[in-house]
Write a protein that holds these residues in place. Structure first.
Motif, mmCIF file in Angstrom:
data_model
loop_
_atom_site.group_PDB
_atom_site.id
_atom_site.type_symbol
_atom_site.label_atom_id
_atom_site.label_comp_id
_atom_site.label_asym_id
_atom_site.label_seq_id
_atom_site.Cartn_x
_atom_site.Cartn_y
_atom_site.Cartn_z
ATOM 1 N N VAL A 1 -4.522 -3.893 39.327
ATOM 2 C CA VAL A 1 -3.319 -3.039 39.336
ATOM 3 C C VAL A 1 -3.552 -1.804 40.202
ATOM 4 O O VAL A 1 -2.684 -1.392 40.988
ATOM 5 C CB VAL A 1 -2.934 -2.636 37.896
ATOM 6 N N GLY A 2 -4.744 -1.204 40.083
ATOM 7 C CA GLY A 2 -5.064 -0.035 40.904
ATOM 8 C C GLY A 2 -5.078 -0.366 42.386
ATOM 9 O O GLY A 2 -4.557 0.402 43.207
ATOM 10 N N GLN B 1 -9.764 -7.004 30.740
ATOM 11 C CA GLN B 1 -8.857 -5.858 30.856
ATOM 12 C C GLN B 1 -9.249 -4.949 32.013
ATOM 13 O O GLN B 1 -8.389 -4.458 32.759
ATOM 14 C CB GLN B 1 -8.852 -5.074 29.543
ATOM 15 N N THR B 2 -10.549 -4.729 32.166
ATOM 16 C CA THR B 2 -11.017 -3.899 33.281
ATOM 17 C C THR B 2 -10.640 -4.519 34.619
ATOM 18 O O THR B 2 -10.173 -3.820 35.538
ATOM 19 C CB THR B 2 -12.538 -3.713 33.203
ATOM 20 N N ILE C 1 -8.161 -6.578 35.221
ATOM 21 C CA ILE C 1 -6.703 -6.496 35.401
ATOM 22 C C ILE C 1 -6.292 -5.104 35.881
ATOM 23 O O ILE C 1 -5.507 -4.956 36.827
ATOM 24 C CB ILE C 1 -5.984 -6.856 34.090
ATOM 25 N N TRP C 2 -6.855 -4.090 35.247
ATOM 26 C CA TRP C 2 -6.481 -2.731 35.644
ATOM 27 C C TRP C 2 -7.014 -2.383 37.032
ATOM 28 O O TRP C 2 -6.381 -1.622 37.766
ATOM 29 C CB TRP C 2 -6.992 -1.725 34.612
ATOM 30 N N LEU C 3 -8.154 -2.940 37.416
ATOM 31 C CA LEU C 3 -8.644 -2.740 38.772
ATOM 32 C C LEU C 3 -7.702 -3.367 39.799
ATOM 33 O O LEU C 3 -7.424 -2.779 40.854
ATOM 34 C CB LEU C 3 -10.051 -3.325 38.926
ATOM 35 N N PRO D 1 -8.707 6.516 31.218
ATOM 36 C CA PRO D 1 -9.382 5.857 30.088
ATOM 37 C C PRO D 1 -10.358 6.799 29.394
ATOM 38 O O PRO D 1 -11.077 7.555 30.057
ATOM 39 C CB PRO D 1 -10.119 4.684 30.770
#
Length: 359
Positions: A16-17, A9-10, A12-14, A192
């Motif tokens: 996305v960022g 998840q981390t 994926i969000w990185l 978060p």
């Protein structure tokens, strides 16, 4: 290699960022009015909050009216600055064309006897200089007019885009100020939870640093505006008040603001009955002003608060100017202050990391 669900998840969000940052870079020209509006909203929000606490009878001032009043005050300040600059430039340029040959005659009469002592023969023809200046000014005016007409024909879309951006900034500013607290709450809730406290501490420290910078810079501007106006008036300059106010108020643009004010003062010195004396007075007034600003006002009111050494200031001006143009020069010091806060926290994280502590 097995990854945990949390690590995936981390990651994926990185990603996305990173994608969002790349999108912002691509949309940079479109975002200009929104970024400018957000910066102005951050600066004007404390004023709006103060106005909202004003009581009118039994009622508090509505935020909509407070926002409108703050924007009107900002536009009035910009208009006043323009009205100070334009008449000074319009009046000094024709006078400068007539005065330069006289100044050259006086310089020639003063310098030529000294040069003759060393068998150096130099003759300055003021009539030729005046003719050359008139020719250059007329040619420049014609070239400027033709270039402007060509740009209107060829780059009409760009001009319309610039006008649209200028008109869009007050609109963006109005809605951002109106919903400022709601926007900041939503941004805080999007962080978060494991990073919320640390991010809030960083943002609070940055906010305090910028507030100190803005207050210190405002005091520096006011003190220098008063100093240059009074000093140039004592020196006998006819344009002392507008040039002094401009020099003081434009010091928020590092180096460029001072240089612009100095150029106007030099032009005013040449227009004096005794240009040599005028140039000498400009050198004295602006030299003392730089000493006061550099060794007392800025270190006491600004430099100590943001903690940037001179080399860091110069690098910030060059870097942000290269990346964002004139707006980057304006925002170089506060942006560098924010970067210094982020660097300090990243450095602390690095020193506490296993990468650094493991032997």
């Amino acid at each position: 290699m097995n990854f945990t669900k949390e690590q995936l998840q981390t990651a994926i969000w990185l990603l996305v960022g990173i994608a969002l940052v790349m999108l912002l870079v691509v949309l940079g020209p479109v975002l200009m009015p929104f970024v400018t509006g957000a910066i102005l909203a951050y600066m004007l929000n404390p004023l709006v909050d103060r106005l909202c606490r004003v009581k009118i009878g039994k009622w508090m001032l509505p935020r909509t009216i407070a926002v409108f009043a703050a924007i009107v005050a900002l536009l009035a300040c910009i208009l006043a600055l323009v009205l100070i600059v334009v008449p000074v430039v319009e009046n000094e340029i024709p006078l400068l064309q007539d005065q330069i040959p006289k100044f050259l005659d006086q310089l020639h009469d003063t310098v030529q006897p000294k040069l003759l002592e060393y068998n150096i023969h130099v003759q300055l023809d003021s009539a030729s200089v005046k003719q050359m200046l008139s020719q250059q000014l007329s040619e420049s005016s014609e070239k400027f007019t033709s270039a402007a007409l060509a740009s209107i024909r060829v780059g009409g879309t760009a001009i319309l885009g610039l006008i649209a951006n200028v008109l869009l900034i007050p609109m963006v500013l109005f809605y951002l100020l109106l919903d400022w607290h709601a926007i900041t709450r939503r941004l805080h809730n999007a962080i978060p939870r494991r990073w919320a406290d640390q991010t809030s501490n960083v943002m609070q420290e940055t906010d305090e640093l910028l507030a100190q910078y803005l207050r210190g810079q405002l005091l520096v501007m006011l003190v220098l505006a008063a100093y240059y106006s009074c000093a140039l008036t004592v020196a006998g300059f006819t344009v002392a008040l507008p040039v002094g106010i401009l020099t003081g108020l434009l010091v928020f643009i590092p180096y460029i603001g001072f240089g612009f004010g100095l150029c106007l003062a030099l032009v005013g010195a040449v227009l004096q009955p005794d240009p040599v004396h005028g140039l000498l007075m400009v050198a004295i007034v602006y030299g003392i002003g730089q000493v006061i600003e550099g060794f007392y006002l800025t270190p006491r009111l600004v430099g100590e608060r943001i903690g940037l050494p001179p080399l860091a200031v110069i690098f910030a001006l060059l870097a942000f100017g290269q990346l964002f143009g004139f707006i980057g020069v304006l925002l170089a010091l506060p942006a560098a202050a924010i970067t210094s806060v982020a660097y300090k926290h990243l450095r602390n994280l690095y020193y506490r990391s296993r990468f650094y502590t493991n032997t």
